[in-house]
Design an enzyme around this catalytic site. Sequence first.
Site, short mmCIF file in Angstrom:
data_model
loop_
_atom_site.label_atom_id
_atom_site.label_comp_id
_atom_site.label_asym_id
_atom_site.label_seq_id
_atom_site.Cartn_x
_atom_site.Cartn_y
_atom_site.Cartn_z
CG ASP A 1 11.08 -28.63 40.79
OD1 ASP A 1 11.76 -29.53 41.31
OD2 ASP A 1 10.22 -27.97 41.42
CG HIS B 1 13.40 -27.18 44.96
ND1 HIS B 1 12.57 -27.27 46.05
CD2 HIS B 1 12.70 -27.70 43.93
CE1 HIS B 1 11.44 -27.84 45.71
NE2 HIS B 1 11.47 -28.10 44.41
CG HIS C 1 8.64 -25.96 44.26
ND1 HIS C 1 8.51 -27.33 44.19
CD2 HIS C 1 7.65 -25.53 45.09
CE1 HIS C 1 7.50 -27.71 44.96
NE2 HIS C 1 6.98 -26.62 45.53
CG ASP D 1 24.20 1.48 68.70
OD1 ASP D 1 25.30 1.02 68.39
OD2 ASP D 1 23.93 1.87 69.85
CD GLU E 1 25.96 4.68 67.29
OE1 GLU E 1 25.46 3.90 66.46
OE2 GLU E 1 27.15 4.65 67.61
CE LYS F 1 27.66 5.10 63.73
NZ LYS F 1 27.43 3.68 63.98
MN MN Z 1 9.75 -28.98 43.32
#
Ligand code: MN
Length: 476
Positions: free
Chosen positions: A47, A45, A39, A188, A331, A186
Amino acid sequence: MARKLADYEAKRDFKQTPEPGARVPKKEARAPRFVVQEHHARRLHWDFRLEKDGVGVSWAVPKGVPPDPKQNHLAVHVEDHPLEYFKFAGEIPQGNYGAGHVEIWDEGTYDPVKWSDREVMVDLHGKRLQGRYVLFRTRGNDWMIHRMDPPQDPDRKPMPQKLEPMLAKLTDKLPAADDAWGFEFKWDGIRAVAFVDGGRVRLQSRTGEDITPRYPEVHPMGRALGSREVILDGEIVALDDKGRPSFEEIQQRMGLTSETEIRRKMKEVPVTFMVFDLMWQDGHSLMERPYTDRRKALSGLKLSGASWQTPPYEVGGGKTMKDASAKAGLEGIMAKKLDSRYEPGRRSGAWLKIKNRNRQELVIAGWLDGEGKRRGHPGALLVGYYRDGELVYAGKVGTGFTDKILDELNAKLKPLATDKNPFDVGSPPKAAHFVKPKIVAEFEFVEWTRSGQLRAPAFKGFRVDKPAKEVVREGG
Ligand code: MN
């Protein structure tokens, strides 16, 4: 009903006779179901729902269902949900309770082992999850979820909590066997290792400092990775007004600690996390695997968001890449041996950095008084590097300072004043004011002179991420 049929029942053994029993069989043939929904609400989270007595008994698990018995996760008991919810996936519209995307992460059936109002033990038979789990109440609605069986993946290892990034050797020549190397631009900025677990990102500096709170815009990368567990290597960069990574810009984000200041600066100087390696994935180290394998696994993560990117690499074509980097004002480039493993904390010859300009970190160990407009501020800095534990004098630097930097230098250096010459090798000017060698800064210069001093150096910025004792002379 049962009472009335007691005589009928008493005379018969229903295990032996096919006659109907008095009790309607209560035991359902179908095993109860479970579902885990990912969710993407305001906070990601999972469920966790178990079918029981016609409803879905539910817990919200912020870090997801733990794969390993060694780690228990918080599971907050929430209201029962209707069984129809077990099939729900989609978008809960903005402004509604739990607004955000919902997807089915796992589903299946379970066998109840124990069920009370403080402890629920179940054997899960899902597509992802198999094995025995227990949920137990700690206080109020807070429960913990614990895996009781060994990890499903018997080779699974706990994710390391610390990892020093691999370092590159500075060189001014492109490698000869061009097609045995991968080339990257590269970046920087600030090197960072990201530990991602349960949708949460933790950023560690090269020296192991937790720098997570400093870069809030990188945090949503965790959500993009869902339940994946990874360790990533990359560089946090700030882009200048021409879209080039600018070390001057990112300095403004490096030292901040107050949350309001960070939030304010985040709007002015936003950063991007440029990811270029994957050292760990879902309980397994990838560090023994070759660079090409790791890059393949990395691109499989599809890390591309508002504040994180996976810049590609090229096999061979180092010269073209270097020219392109110079043209773009970058760089330089990195060359990484295609068959090389990841060696944490090592400055291995399997990784090379080839710069368009010379850059060097140096320790500030003194200053000379400024004159005219610079009166009261340092006119030049006296800098050095460590060789075999001794501080070697590398010359004076008098350009590259803004007024703000000069004020900062005053504030940083004056408390470190000392009468003792901190240089072990070389002769700094007689008029020098010395300081304890603690402050590290980055400098750009044309070349090293034959007597071992910097030619035409300019100050580029402080390096609060580098310990002074680690400052060594790079390259020729
Ligand atoms: Mn939920």
